[in-house]
Design a protein around this motif. Structure first.
Motif, PDB file in Angstrom:
ATOM      1  N   CYS A  11     -13.860 -11.322   1.384  1.00  0.00           N
ATOM      2  CA  CYS A  11     -14.761 -10.320   1.560  1.00  0.00           C
ATOM      3  C   CYS A  11     -16.325 -10.657   0.977  1.00  0.00           C
ATOM      4  O   CYS A  11     -16.191 -11.127  -0.145  1.00  0.00           O
ATOM      5  N   ARG A  12     -17.083 -10.560   1.718  1.00  0.00           N
ATOM      6  CA  ARG A  12     -18.456 -10.889   1.072  1.00  0.00           C
ATOM      7  C   ARG A  12     -18.964  -9.852   0.174  1.00  0.00           C
ATOM      8  O   ARG A  12     -19.837 -10.092  -0.403  1.00  0.00           O
ATOM      9  N   ASP A  13     -18.692  -8.705   0.242  1.00  0.00           N
ATOM     10  CA  ASP A  13     -19.275  -7.682  -0.764  1.00  0.00           C
ATOM     11  C   ASP A  13     -18.658  -7.814  -2.198  1.00  0.00           C
ATOM     12  O   ASP A  13     -19.233  -7.539  -2.860  1.00  0.00           O
ATOM     13  N   CYS A  14     -17.312  -8.060  -2.145  1.00  0.00           N
ATOM     14  CA  CYS A  14     -16.520  -8.045  -3.351  1.00  0.00           C
ATOM     15  C   CYS A  14     -16.124  -9.287  -3.903  1.00  0.00           C
ATOM     16  O   CYS A  14     -15.760  -9.554  -5.307  1.00  0.00           O
ATOM     17  N   ASP A  15     -16.339 -10.321  -3.107  1.00  0.00           N
ATOM     18  CA  ASP A  15     -16.123 -11.738  -3.554  1.00  0.00           C
ATOM     19  C   ASP A  15     -14.758 -11.905  -3.777  1.00  0.00           C
ATOM     20  O   ASP A  15     -14.407 -12.955  -4.684  1.00  0.00           O
ATOM     21  N   THR A  19     -10.851  -4.617  -6.703  1.00  0.00           N
ATOM     22  CA  THR A  19     -10.580  -3.441  -7.278  1.00  0.00           C
ATOM     23  C   THR A  19     -11.023  -3.765  -8.852  1.00  0.00           C
ATOM     24  O   THR A  19     -10.880  -4.839  -9.448  1.00  0.00           O
ATOM     25  N   VAL A  20     -11.781  -3.013  -9.358  1.00  0.00           N
ATOM     26  CA  VAL A  20     -12.522  -3.377 -10.723  1.00  0.00           C
ATOM     27  C   VAL A  20     -12.299  -2.097 -11.344  1.00  0.00           C
ATOM     28  O   VAL A  20     -12.058  -0.735 -10.936  1.00  0.00           O
ATOM     29  N   ALA A  21     -12.334  -2.061 -12.606  1.00  0.00           N
ATOM     30  CA  ALA A  21     -12.365  -0.801 -13.708  1.00  0.00           C
ATOM     31  C   ALA A  21     -13.774  -0.602 -14.398  1.00  0.00           C
ATOM     32  O   ALA A  21     -13.990  -2.014 -15.000  1.00  0.00           O
ATOM     33  N   CYS A  40     -13.003  -1.694  -3.284  1.00  0.00           N
ATOM     34  CA  CYS A  40     -14.360  -2.123  -2.358  1.00  0.00           C
ATOM     35  C   CYS A  40     -14.079  -1.303  -0.980  1.00  0.00           C
ATOM     36  O   CYS A  40     -13.058  -1.161  -0.331  1.00  0.00           O
ATOM     37  N   PRO A  41     -15.046  -0.668  -0.751  1.00  0.00           N
ATOM     38  CA  PRO A  41     -15.054   0.179   0.558  1.00  0.00           C
ATOM     39  C   PRO A  41     -15.105  -0.625   1.709  1.00  0.00           C
ATOM     40  O   PRO A  41     -14.805  -0.082   2.727  1.00  0.00           O
ATOM     41  N   GLY A  47      -9.445  -7.628  -0.449  1.00  0.00           N
ATOM     42  CA  GLY A  47     -10.181  -8.738  -1.111  1.00  0.00           C
ATOM     43  C   GLY A  47     -10.378  -9.672   0.210  1.00  0.00           C
ATOM     44  O   GLY A  47     -11.118 -10.702   0.111  1.00  0.00           O
ATOM     45  N   HIS A  48     -10.037  -9.508   1.466  1.00  0.00           N
ATOM     46  CA  HIS A  48     -10.039 -10.191   2.653  1.00  0.00           C
ATOM     47  C   HIS A  48     -10.858  -9.582   3.710  1.00  0.00           C
ATOM     48  O   HIS A  48     -10.688  -8.341   3.866  1.00  0.00           O
ATOM     49  N   ARG A  49     -11.379 -10.348   4.305  1.00  0.00           N
ATOM     50  CA  ARG A  49     -12.463  -9.488   5.468  1.00  0.00           C
ATOM     51  C   ARG A  49     -11.653 -10.004   6.841  1.00  0.00           C
ATOM     52  O   ARG A  49     -11.005 -10.945   7.074  1.00  0.00           O
ATOM     53  N   THR A  50     -11.789  -8.786   7.937  1.00  0.00           N
ATOM     54  CA  THR A  50     -11.296  -9.089   8.983  1.00  0.00           C
ATOM     55  C   THR A  50     -12.082  -9.792  10.174  1.00  0.00           C
ATOM     56  O   THR A  50     -13.384  -9.397   9.981  1.00  0.00           O
ATOM     57  N   ALA A  51     -11.610 -10.299  10.863  1.00  0.00           N
ATOM     58  CA  ALA A  51     -12.589 -11.136  12.057  1.00  0.00           C
ATOM     59  C   ALA A  51     -13.114  -9.941  12.901  1.00  0.00           C
ATOM     60  O   ALA A  51     -12.392  -8.844  13.129  1.00  0.00           O
ATOM     61  N   PRO A  52     -14.521 -10.125  13.248  1.00  0.00           N
ATOM     62  CA  PRO A  52     -14.929  -9.024  14.051  1.00  0.00           C
ATOM     63  C   PRO A  52     -14.633  -9.097  15.387  1.00  0.00           C
ATOM     64  O   PRO A  52     -14.098 -10.081  15.881  1.00  0.00           O
TER      65      PRO A  52
END
Length: 59
Positions: A11-15, A19-21, A40-41, A47-52
């Motif tokens: 995922c490019r947003d959370c790298d 999940t963070v505290a 991460c929303p 933690g992984h992105r899906t293919a568009p």
């Protein structure tokens, strides 16, 4: 010897850390810190992105 990474895009947003505290700065009555657990929303905690999805444009 290097470990092999899975072949799923991160995922490019959370790298890859979905999940963070986060501490709020206040303390509980027993002396521990008050924390908020945030996921991460974008990847919804995987933690992984899906293919568009492929979209056909035109005819």
């Amino acid at each position: 010897m290097p470990q092999h990474a899975p072949n799923t895009p991160v995922c490019r947003d959370c790298d890859g850390f979905p999940t963070v505290a986060i501490t709020t700065g206040t303390r509980n009555t027993d002396g521990t810190r008050t924390t908020l657990t945030i996921t991460c929303p974008t990847c919804k905690g995987t933690g992984h992105r899906t293919a568009p999805a492929l979209v056909q444009a035109g005819r």
